[in-house]
Design a protein around this motif. Structure first.
Motif: not given
Length: 527
Positions: A72-97
């Motif tokens: 409720h607080a996050v919605q009321k105050f307009g805060l941005s949320t994030q879920a588990f983020q993907s990870i880019k590796q040096d070869d531009d592939s994504e680290l297997e999640d």
């Protein structure tokens, strides 16, 4: 005037809900004292490489959909949320999640994180490996969360006795047994309990199933919608304080709380960056919004019933960055294997907490960050452990080499590019129990004439302190601390309203009596 001591989840929520319940009445002035230089309590961030563009959670990391106050607080105050983020590796592939559970010698379970981490029991692999235990655990979790949610509304809320409230919603029996006993009694296999549920209690509370009580065990499995606030969850509590319009005094340490003969609480405090200045002020009501044992506050007169100390676990949090990914053979994997991005741990069969050999509870590869010295992108790691982590061990899990071998190869200083360590008293020892600390701490009068503090201070506010930390032994989360902050705010405001009503009734009765003497108005208000 009301004061809340500490600006963590409970204290910030108390201030916010006092303002909400009184509709920002100008006669209600709220002060929050915080001994640290920041708001958020155990929810705080540090900056990787001291770069404010790279904040990382040092304490409370996530909350979930059933956390009503936080969502409720996050919605009321307009805060941005994030879920588990993907990870880019040096070869531009994504680290297997992926997420994996390691028992110190072998991997007992691995799964894609998008299905395993957020919702253990939706994975077909779980059903194949553990039979119906995942489904039974899901039902058992809902049978715990459902009753708990009754504590947010009438007739349970607001509650002035946590022990009574827990039993009224039907969680007393679950509180009274260990997680191991609760799961076994309800048909959950030992393998699933050990491999999956215990991995969750360890990462969330640094405790095993033979110690932690049944309610907290099931709360650990309520993981749907895991999220965090972009930039740090502390912003929830900072927004609450701003909205409450409270006077927030950071770098301020309360030393004494004295109940005077007029019924006011006199608060002595030291402030300033060196705590070398002092001040003293009276307050009508006081909320202790942190465990008293960590505050060193002297209360005079002492409470009628001593406030029990809460046994906390020392949790070591280690954050570090490295250009190296985790070394597979260090975790008994083939060199060509990818180590799961999130590693949880459990114990081998028949191993109990008193002989727990674990080096760590969890290792998380959080994301990639830019090293400002080299310009390279590196991995950011977070480890929860029962003891400090030696550099030797950190070098080994990254390279497979000892610290001496790394040094002789000329790579010393290039393996760990940034490191930050913190010891938290973050989790109470959640042993089975049926009673909890008082919410309203009675402070007797310091007078010697037998007159109670309430009688001395009639009309001048409560003669008890409000204490939020009793809920820690029930469920210890940002959300439950916020719930208790809201709860004591409601109790306090109700008390003020009752006092105002009593005074108004007394004034009317006095006016009626005077008018009766004058022959103008009878005691029933008729002419």
């Amino acid at each position: 005037m009301a004061t809340s001591l500490r600006a963590g989840s409970a204290g910030s929520s108390a201030a916010y809900y006092i303002a909400h319940y009184t509709q920002h009445c100008p006669n209600v002035q709220i002060t929050v004292f915080e001994r640290n230089a920041y708001v958020g309590g155990r929810s705080t961030t540090v900056n990787a490489f001291n770069d404010p563009l790279e904040p990382v959670e040092l304490g409370a990391s996530i909350f979930v959909n059933v956390n009503h106050n936080l969502v409720h607080a996050v919605q009321k105050f307009g805060l941005s949320t994030q879920a588990f983020q993907s990870i880019k590796q040096d070869d531009d592939s994504e680290l297997e999640d992926t997420i994996g559970v390691f028992d110190g010698s072998k991997w007992v379970y691995t799964s894609p994180a998008d299905s395993g981490y957020k919702n253990w029991w939706t994975v077909a692999k779980l059903l194949w490996q553990y039979g119906f235990s995942p489904l039974r655990t899901s039902r058992l979790m809902k049978a715990t969360v459902g009753p708990f949610l009754q504590m947010y509304s009438a007739p349970i809320y607001p509650f002035d006795d946590l022990s009574k409230a827990v039993h009224e919603v039907g969680l007393g029996d679950t509180m009274a047994v260990t997680g191991a006993r609760h799961l076994s009694t309800n048909g959950i296999s030992d393998a699933f309990a050990r491999d999956i549920v215990q991995a969750s209690t360890r990462v969330n509370y640094a405790q095993n199933l033979d110690v932690i009580h049944g309610v907290e065990t099931m709360v650990c499995m309520a993981t749907d919608g895991a999220m965090s606030v972009a930039g740090g969850n502390w912003q929830i509590f900072d927004s609450m304080l701003q909205h409450s319009e409270a006077s927030v005094q950071l770098n301020t340490t309360v030393t004494n709380i004295d109940l005077d003969t007029e019924g006011s609480f006199i608060i002595d405090r030291a402030y300033g960056s060196q705590n070398n200045q002092s001040a003293q002020s009276p307050y009508d009501a006081v909320i202790l919004a942190a465990p008293l044992q960590f505050s060193n506050i002297k209360i005079t007169p002492p409470p009628s019933r001593p406030i029990s100390e809460i046994e906390y676990i020392n949790l070591h949090v280690t954050l570090f960055t490295s250009p190296y990914s985790l070394h597979a053979p260090a975790f008994n994997l083939d060199p060509s294997d990818t180590v799961p991005r999130t590693i949880l741990t459990t114990l081998p069969p028949s191993t109990i907490s008193t002989s727990d050999p674990s080096q760590f509870y969890s290792i998380s590869t959080l994301r990639r960050v830019r090293n400002p010295l080299t310009g390279r992108s590196e991995y950011l790691y977070k480890i929860f452990s029962p003891h400090p982590l030696e550099s030797e061990w950190l070098h080994y899990i990254l390279t497979g080499q000892s610290e001496d071998e790394v040094g002789s190869s000329g790579q010393e200083g290039k393996i760990l590019s940034w490191k930050y360590e913190k010891i938290w008293q973050s989790y109470p020892v959640e042993k089975p129990r049926v009673t909890f600390e008082d919410i309203m701490i009675d402070i007797p009068s310091s007078g010697s004439d037998g007159e109670s503090g309430a009688e001395r201070g009639a009309g001048k506010g409560s003669r008890h302190l409000y204490y939020t930390s009793g809920i820690e032994g029930f469920i210890s989360t940002m959300e439950t601390s916020s719930l208790m902050g809201a709860n004591v705010a409601r109790l306090l405001v109700d008390e003020w309203m009752e006092e105002a009503s009593t005074m108004e009734a007394g004034n009317k009765a006095e006016m009626g009596s005077e008018d009766t003497k004058g022959g103008k108005v009878g005691s029933d208000g008729e002419l």
